[in-house]
Design a protein around this motif. Structure first.
Motif, PDB file in Angstrom:
ATOM      1  N   GLN A 419       0.824  -1.215   0.000  1.00 17.29           N
ATOM      2  CA  GLN A 419       0.000   0.000   0.000  1.00 17.29           C
ATOM      3  C   GLN A 419       0.857   1.263   0.000  1.00 17.29           C
ATOM      4  N   LEU A 422       2.422   2.873  -3.155  1.00 22.67           N
ATOM      5  CA  LEU A 422       1.597   3.614  -4.115  1.00 22.67           C
ATOM      6  C   LEU A 422       1.619   5.112  -3.862  1.00 22.67           C
ATOM      7  N   TYR A 425      -1.331   7.831  -3.966  1.00 25.04           N
ATOM      8  CA  TYR A 425      -2.571   7.141  -4.346  1.00 25.04           C
ATOM      9  C   TYR A 425      -2.929   6.011  -3.383  1.00 25.04           C
ATOM     10  N   LYS A 426      -2.114   5.819  -2.341  1.00 26.96           N
ATOM     11  CA  LYS A 426      -2.309   4.658  -1.470  1.00 26.96           C
ATOM     12  C   LYS A 426      -3.654   4.686  -0.749  1.00 26.96           C
ATOM     13  N   ILE A 429      -6.653   3.972  -3.238  1.00 25.71           N
ATOM     14  CA  ILE A 429      -6.706   2.563  -3.624  1.00 25.71           C
ATOM     15  C   ILE A 429      -7.142   1.692  -2.450  1.00 25.71           C
ATOM     16  N   THR A 520      -8.156  -4.039  -8.447  1.00 23.62           N
ATOM     17  CA  THR A 520      -7.650  -3.282  -7.296  1.00 23.62           C
ATOM     18  C   THR A 520      -6.483  -4.000  -6.632  1.00 23.62           C
ATOM     19  N   ILE A 523      -3.375  -3.818  -8.681  1.00 21.03           N
ATOM     20  CA  ILE A 523      -2.705  -2.518  -8.542  1.00 21.03           C
ATOM     21  C   ILE A 523      -1.860  -2.491  -7.274  1.00 21.03           C
ATOM     22  N   GLN A 524      -2.407  -2.965  -6.166  1.00 18.76           N
ATOM     23  CA  GLN A 524      -1.639  -2.964  -4.922  1.00 18.76           C
ATOM     24  C   GLN A 524      -0.397  -3.859  -5.044  1.00 18.76           C
ATOM     25  N   GLU A 531       0.823   2.861 -12.096  1.00 14.52           N
ATOM     26  CA  GLU A 531      -0.327   1.991 -12.365  1.00 14.52           C
ATOM     27  C   GLU A 531      -1.550   2.450 -11.570  1.00 14.52           C
ATOM     28  N   ALA A 532      -1.314   2.853 -10.321  1.00 18.93           N
ATOM     29  CA  ALA A 532      -2.424   3.331  -9.485  1.00 18.93           C
ATOM     30  C   ALA A 532      -3.042   4.592 -10.082  1.00 18.93           C
ATOM     31  N   LYS A 533      -2.195   5.505 -10.500  1.00 17.70           N
ATOM     32  CA  LYS A 533      -2.680   6.747 -11.111  1.00 17.70           C
ATOM     33  C   LYS A 533      -3.483   6.457 -12.364  1.00 17.70           C
TER      34      LYS A 533
END
Length: 568
Positions: A419, A422, A425-426, A429, A520, A523-524, A531-533
């Motif tokens: 987490q 990221l 963005y953590k 997400i 989801t 992404i984590q 990737e999160a963005k």
């Protein structure tokens, strides 16, 4: 009107409109509340000291949030004795618990005083420190071998100040030594009076954690707190790091990320402190425990579960206590009603040492918050935006079931190392993950006989109606709502008829929810801010349909401000 040299930015008429037309009161319990009356005299006495501790933590939180908070609050309190204008500004200040905040409707922040705004680093960092200078200083300090000081700067529990051309970290126990000493004394007094041995032990550990510059003490206090399942009263000293937007920017700097990683230095956002005090509701808690018993099975159903370990799968016991609480006080971080107020909380977060060393979590649910609703507006919103076939499935009480699933969802999935990677963005997400876990696994609770098919449809419907947003915002929870809405719309789980009325495809919904949950978790696991963005941007578009929904909310009138009324 000027307060301590700063001019109030809102007119008295604007403040009148906010207080009279846009503010909802959240009534906490009084000493006449039956649950309080049934407590032992010792626990009643303990609560008095715990409420006092909460008020001091509120001052700590004000200091963490903005360097002018305490000065301007004092000024408003002094002026309010003779000025209705200042008294109204003070009501708004106490609602936001600070000089500024979001109204929860649009991206614009509400500022009570002219030229007094929020900074990315709040008051955790120097007010005049830009992101660019912050990165430059950290890079120079690393090149000069000052790794230990950088590590302290990036700790969750330090205030950061300038020292020449560098930065210096001051541990909370040093920076807030006076306040922490007073709080520790109050906790020791509460421990003396309480009748519960586990609660007594926790208060003792928490008192010591406030006095020692040692993260292990926080860890031990957290572990004792998370073990309490059968206590009659609740006290939480919360530590969450949503407010610090400065620290996480380092994760966007690939050069610095490499330098920090090579030295084994984690990037941590600062903890904002808060206090919750209440009385445990036994009937509500019994419902929560039914959901707890199913968490191990859900852990096995998580996407890519073979690629990471989960806290609830360790050992034979689920390290998770859960209580439903009638609230006496919410202070500090809890009282920052900036567009929303939390209905429940699952702590400690994954970044905390107690979780990293195998400790458990504690879910606490806020009864007075979730029971505060504008029923008339709910009805008007349904008529304006939802097809009449689904009215029968809208049930605000079903939202509590969703929140239980959400809080349990935080205990499932990849740990904090995934987490935190990221960066900025953590939180979006992670909150998105908890929401999606809740809805995805609701059918499993039907299979287990915990909820009925009717309740399942009520949870689906009530949650989806919540996704009909008032405006686009960057707040992590609401940004997650927008992502869910757009994902469901794109994949056909929801649609709008010719009259722009919401239609839900209950049959398709489980399949679509599994898709977004898989994406989801992927992404984590990627540990990639890029990737999160990309994922967030793909599902946060805002078009004519969203504008129409927002216009309906505006026509019906919004009440985004909250006033917490306390009686202790």
């Amino acid at each position: 009107m000027k307060i301590k040299g700063y001019e109030i930015a809102l007119t008295e008429e604007q403040l009148d409109d906010i207080i009279n037309n846009q503010m909802i009161d959240i009534e906490l319990i009084s000493k006449e509340f039956p649950g309080y009356q049934n407590l032992s005299e010792g626990d009643k006495k303990a609560l008095e000291y715990l409420v006092k501790a909460g008020k001091i933590i509120n001052n700590v939180s004000l200091e963490q949030d903005h360097h002018l908070n305490r000065l301007l609050k004092q000024g408003l309190e002094e002026a309010a004795t003779s000025s209705s204008y200042a008294a109204k500004a003070l009501i708004l200040f106490n609602s936001l618990n600070g000089v500024e905040g979001s109204n929860g409707i649009d991206a614009k922040h509400i500022e009570i005083f002219k030229d007094v705004s929020a900074k990315p680093g709040r008051n955790f960092y120097p007010e005049d420190l830009s992101v660019e200078e912050f990165h430059r200083i950290i890079e120079n300090m690393l090149k000069e071998g000052k790794d230990e000081e950088v590590k302290k700067i990036l700790s969750v529990r330090t205030m950061v100040r300038r020292q020449g051309n560098e930065l210096k970290a001051i541990d909370y126990t040093e920076y807030f030594a006076k306040e922490f000493s007073e709080i520790a004394n109050l906790l020791e007094l509460a421990a003396h009076y309480t009748t519960d041995s586990l609660f007594k032990d926790y208060l003792g550990w928490q008192a010591q954690a406030l006095l020692q510059n040692n993260e292990d003490m926080d860890m031990l206090a957290d572990k004792h707190w998370a073990q309490m399942q059968n206590t009659d009263i609740e006290f939480t000293l919360s530590r969450e790091n949503y407010d610090d937007k400065m620290s996480a920017t380092l994760c966007e700097n690939s050069k610095l990320q490499g330098m920090l990683a090579a030295r084994g230095i984690e990037v941590n956002s600062k903890d904002m402190l808060g206090v919750r005090v209440g009385v445990v509701n036994k009937e509500g808690t019994a419902l929560l425990l039914k959901f707890k018993d199913y968490m191990k099975k859900l852990a096995k159903l998580m996407p890519y579960s073979e690629q990471y370990s989960q806290n609830v799968t360790q050992g034979s016991e689920i390290k998770q206590t859960m209580v439903d609480v009638d609230l006496i006080a919410l202070t500090g971080d809890y009282a920052q009603c900036r567009g929303a107020i939390t209905t429940a909380q699952n702590l400690p977060n994954n970044d905390k040492l107690s979780i990293k060393t195998g400790g458990g979590r504690r879910n606490v649910y806020h009864r007075q918050v979730r029971m505060t609703r504008d029923k008339k507006r709910d009805s008007e919103l349904l008529k304006a935006l939802v097809h009449q076939d689904f009215y029968k499935y809208f049930n605000p009480e079903a939202e509590h079931i969703f929140v239980i699933g959400h809080e349990n969802g935080h205990s499932l999935g990849p740990d904090s190392s995934y987490q935190n990677a990221l960066g900025l963005y953590k939180h979006t997400i992670e909150e998105n993950k908890a929401d999606v876990v809740s809805i995805t696994f609701m059918p499993e609770y039907v299979k287990a006989g915990i909820i009925s098919e009717q309740t399942l449809k009520e949870v689906y419907t009530t949650w989806i109606v919540r996704l009909l947003l008032k405006a686009k915002t960057e707040e992590p929870h609401r940004l997650g709502d927008l992502m869910h809405f757009n994902f469901l719309l794109k994949h056909g789980a929801i649609s709008f008829d010719a009259e722009n009325k919401l239609v839900i495809n209950f049959t398709k919904l489980p399949e679509v929810m599994h898709k977004i949950l898989e994406e989801t978790i992927r992404i984590q696991l990627s540990k990639s801010p890029e990737e999160a963005k990309k994922f967030i941007e793909a599902y946060t578009n805002w078009d004519d349909l969203h504008e129409y929904i927002a216009s309906v909310h505006k026509r019906l009138g919004n009440k985004p401000y909250k006033r917490i009324r306390t009686y202790f």
